[in-house]
Design a protein around this motif. Structure first.
Motif, PDB file in Angstrom:
ATOM      1  N   TYR A  37       5.057  -1.672  -6.545  1.00 41.52           N
ATOM      2  CA  TYR A  37       5.986  -0.746  -5.906  1.00 41.52           C
ATOM      3  C   TYR A  37       6.138  -1.094  -4.426  1.00 41.52           C
ATOM      4  CZ  TYR A  37       8.079   3.683  -4.446  1.00 41.52           C
ATOM      5  OH  TYR A  37       8.915   4.644  -3.919  1.00 41.52           O
ATOM      6  N   ASN A  38       5.025  -1.410  -3.750  1.00 35.66           N
ATOM      7  CA  ASN A  38       5.102  -1.804  -2.341  1.00 35.66           C
ATOM      8  C   ASN A  38       5.895  -3.100  -2.186  1.00 35.66           C
ATOM      9  OD1 ASN A  38       3.614   0.393  -1.474  1.00 35.66           O
ATOM     10  ND2 ASN A  38       1.653  -0.700  -1.578  1.00 35.66           N
TER      11      ASN A  38
ATOM     12  N   LYS B  33       1.012 -10.186  -1.926  1.00 40.51           N
ATOM     13  CA  LYS B  33       1.220  -9.200  -3.000  1.00 40.51           C
ATOM     14  C   LYS B  33       1.265  -9.878  -4.360  1.00 40.51           C
ATOM     15  CE  LYS B  33       3.451  -5.537  -0.348  1.00 40.51           C
ATOM     16  NZ  LYS B  33       3.209  -6.108   0.962  1.00 40.51           N
TER      17      LYS B  33
ATOM     18  N   ALA C 135      -2.870   1.590 -12.129  1.00 40.73           N
ATOM     19  CA  ALA C 135      -2.745   2.147 -10.781  1.00 40.73           C
ATOM     20  C   ALA C 135      -2.619   1.043  -9.733  1.00 40.73           C
ATOM     21  CB  ALA C 135      -3.950   3.034 -10.478  1.00 40.73           C
ATOM     22  N   VAL C 136      -3.497   0.047  -9.814  1.00 43.08           N
ATOM     23  CA  VAL C 136      -3.476  -1.039  -8.826  1.00 43.08           C
ATOM     24  C   VAL C 136      -2.188  -1.847  -8.942  1.00 43.08           C
ATOM     25  CG1 VAL C 136      -4.596  -3.183  -8.119  1.00 43.08           C
ATOM     26  CG2 VAL C 136      -5.977  -1.181  -8.691  1.00 43.08           C
ATOM     27  N   THR C 137      -1.837  -2.221 -10.167  1.00 40.36           N
ATOM     28  CA  THR C 137      -0.632  -3.020 -10.363  1.00 40.36           C
ATOM     29  C   THR C 137       0.616  -2.244  -9.958  1.00 40.36           C
ATOM     30  OG1 THR C 137      -1.712  -4.152 -12.215  1.00 40.36           O
ATOM     31  CG2 THR C 137       0.683  -4.333 -12.065  1.00 40.36           C
ATOM     32  N   GLY C 138       0.692  -0.981 -10.375  1.00 39.36           N
ATOM     33  CA  GLY C 138       1.852  -0.178 -10.025  1.00 39.36           C
ATOM     34  C   GLY C 138       2.009   0.006  -8.532  1.00 39.36           C
ATOM     35  N   GLN C 139       0.897   0.252  -7.825  1.00 43.23           N
ATOM     36  CA  GLN C 139       0.967   0.459  -6.383  1.00 43.23           C
ATOM     37  C   GLN C 139       1.420  -0.812  -5.655  1.00 43.23           C
ATOM     38  OE1 GLN C 139       0.541   3.273  -4.706  1.00 43.23           O
ATOM     39  NE2 GLN C 139       0.919   2.269  -2.739  1.00 43.23           N
ATOM     40  N   ILE C 140       0.794  -1.948  -5.994  1.00 42.09           N
ATOM     41  CA  ILE C 140       1.146  -3.195  -5.310  1.00 42.09           C
ATOM     42  C   ILE C 140       2.572  -3.603  -5.641  1.00 42.09           C
ATOM     43  CG2 ILE C 140       0.553  -5.628  -5.030  1.00 42.09           C
ATOM     44  CD1 ILE C 140      -2.316  -4.957  -5.647  1.00 42.09           C
TER      45      ILE C 140
ATOM     46  N   SER D  11       9.523   0.975  -9.973  1.00 38.26           N
ATOM     47  CA  SER D  11      10.301   0.227  -8.978  1.00 38.26           C
ATOM     48  C   SER D  11      11.789   0.273  -9.291  1.00 38.26           C
ATOM     49  CB  SER D  11       9.812  -1.226  -8.931  1.00 38.26           C
ATOM     50  OG  SER D  11       8.440  -1.286  -8.591  1.00 38.26           O
TER      51      SER D  11
ATOM     52  N   LYS E 268      13.458   3.351  -7.968  1.00 37.61           N
ATOM     53  CA  LYS E 268      13.733   3.304  -6.531  1.00 37.61           C
ATOM     54  C   LYS E 268      14.971   2.463  -6.233  1.00 37.61           C
ATOM     55  CE  LYS E 268      12.653   4.135  -2.222  1.00 37.61           C
ATOM     56  NZ  LYS E 268      12.685   5.509  -1.654  1.00 37.61           N
TER      57      LYS E 268
ATOM     58  N   ALA F 112       4.897  -0.227 -14.209  1.00 34.79           N
ATOM     59  CA  ALA F 112       5.069  -0.561 -12.795  1.00 34.79           C
ATOM     60  C   ALA F 112       6.519  -0.921 -12.500  1.00 34.79           C
ATOM     61  CB  ALA F 112       4.150  -1.716 -12.417  1.00 34.79           C
TER      62      ALA F 112
END
Length: 386
Positions: free
Chosen positions: A286-287, A15, A279-284, A372, A375, A368
């Motif tokens: 967040y995961n 990641k 989108a890509v940075t935020g998704q990775i 996170s 959460k 991003a």
């Protein structure tokens, strides 16, 4: 706690590399596309940039941009020379002409006719020959890109490369003989057409017969005068438009920007790069946070404050943003350095562009991080005991 946050980040190699790659790609798009756009816009007024000696450009009032020259009578030159405050004024012809190659092909080129006596407006860098050789019979100077590109001689073999023009070669301009006496380096034009330099008198013979042939008048003011005052006098006394180089550049740039879709097309790509990067940075990212929720729960159970946890996440985000932007800016700068001075598409990078891209990357990583953080703030410490 910050060192622990960095260990958490570097511990998940997959990641970590994915986030940096996404930010680097977004950075490349947000730097490269505006860099190309700046280079294209600079080409629209490249000739004004190359001719740096005059203080004022005098032209027909209907001229809208540099290539929209409206021919004037030669008598206008003498009227401008008679204006108070003018130290010298010289004529300049700028127009398109057709060059017939040895295989019969016609190549449209930009022809510049310089003042016979002073040759003001000529290229600053002469690679072969001398500028003074333009005073020889039928002589012309070709820009380097044109000599190696569109005006190059056909290859000797079917699969061979074109042969660049050199001093002593002959050209046919509008059915008239021209001898290449020099090769010069000039800034590429918007249409990337070859540039042919010759004298003003000879340019009028090469061009098609017209009653008016004077494109621009280049003016230098006296040391004790100011440019705005002399420009106002020229406009009042002659009825012509008198503009500084900066005003002429701005006018040319505004015309191109308003009458073409270049800005919209490049701007769309930059926006897409920002959205995809976010989108890509935020998704990775967040995961990555979800995978480490148990650690954040332990920190909460041990008494870590919300501010400390937020600081850990923002440090992780800013670190990957800094590294990702560094890779993207470095790769783009390397490509810009390799393509600099070429005849094809180039990039112009400046600190304003890099600063704007860095701010955009900072916004991406902070967005991003905020997702996170939300959460983590909703996390209950008891989850660690489940």
């Amino acid at each position: 706690m910050l060192s622990i946050a960095l260990k958490m980040l570097l511990g998940d190699r997959g990641k970590y590399i994915g986030i940096i790659t996404g930010i680097a790609l977004a950075s490349i798009l947000m730097i490269q596309q505006p860099g190309i756009l700046i280079s294209i816009f600079a080409r629209t007024y490249s000739f004004i940039t190359d001719v740096a000696l005059p203080d004022i450009w005098v032209m027909d009032p209907m001229v809208r941009f540099i290539d929209d020259s409206q021919p004037m009578l030669d008598t206008q030159l003498y009227r401008v020379r008679g204006v108070k405050g003018v130290e010298w004024a010289v004529p300049l012809y700028k127009g398109n002409t057709r060059v017939r190659m040895s295989n019969g092909q016609l190549v449209t080129s930009n022809m510049l006719g310089l003042d016979d006596a002073t040759l003001i407006g000529g290229p600053a860098v002469i690679l072969e020959g001398r500028l003074a050789d333009l005073r020889l019979p039928d002589s012309v100077i070709i820009d380097e890109a044109g000599a190696r590109g569109r005006l190059a001689k056909p290859p000797a073999t079917p699969d061979g490369r074109p042969i660049p023009l050199k001093v002593g070669d002959m050209l046919e301009i509008n059915d008239k003989r021209a001898v290449v006496v020099g090769i010069a380096r000039a800034t590429a034009t918007f249409g990337s057409q070859p540039i042919i330099y010759t004298t003003y008198t000879r340019a009028k013979t090469y061009a098609f017969s017209e009653r008016k042939m004077l494109s621009y008048i280049l003016v230098k003011i006296k040391p004790d005068e100011t440019v705005p005052a002399v420009a106002e006098r020229i406009s009042r006394d002659t009825g012509m438009a008198a503009r500084t180089a900066r005003e002429f550049k701005r006018m040319t740039l505004n015309y191109v920007r308003k009458n073409t879709s270049i800005l919209t097309n490049f701007g769309f790509v930059v926006v897409i790069g920002f959205i995809v990067g976010a989108a890509v940075t935020g998704q990775i990212f967040y995961n990555f946070t979800l995978d480490n929720l148990r650690y954040f729960a332990v920190f909460k159970a041990m008494g870590a404050s919300d501010r400390m946890l937020q600081g850990m996440i923002f440090v992780q985000a800013l670190l990957v943003g800094f590294i990702g932007f560094g890779f993207g800016a470095g790769i783009t700068s390397l490509v810009a350095a390799i393509t600099r001075g070429g005849t094809g598409l180039t990039m112009t990078l400046n600190w304003q562009l890099l600063l704007g891209s860095a701010i955009a990357v900072a916004v991406i990583v902070l967005l991003a991080a905020l997702i996170s953080v939300r959460k983590v703030m909703q996390l209950e410490p008891a989850v660690v005991f489940k």
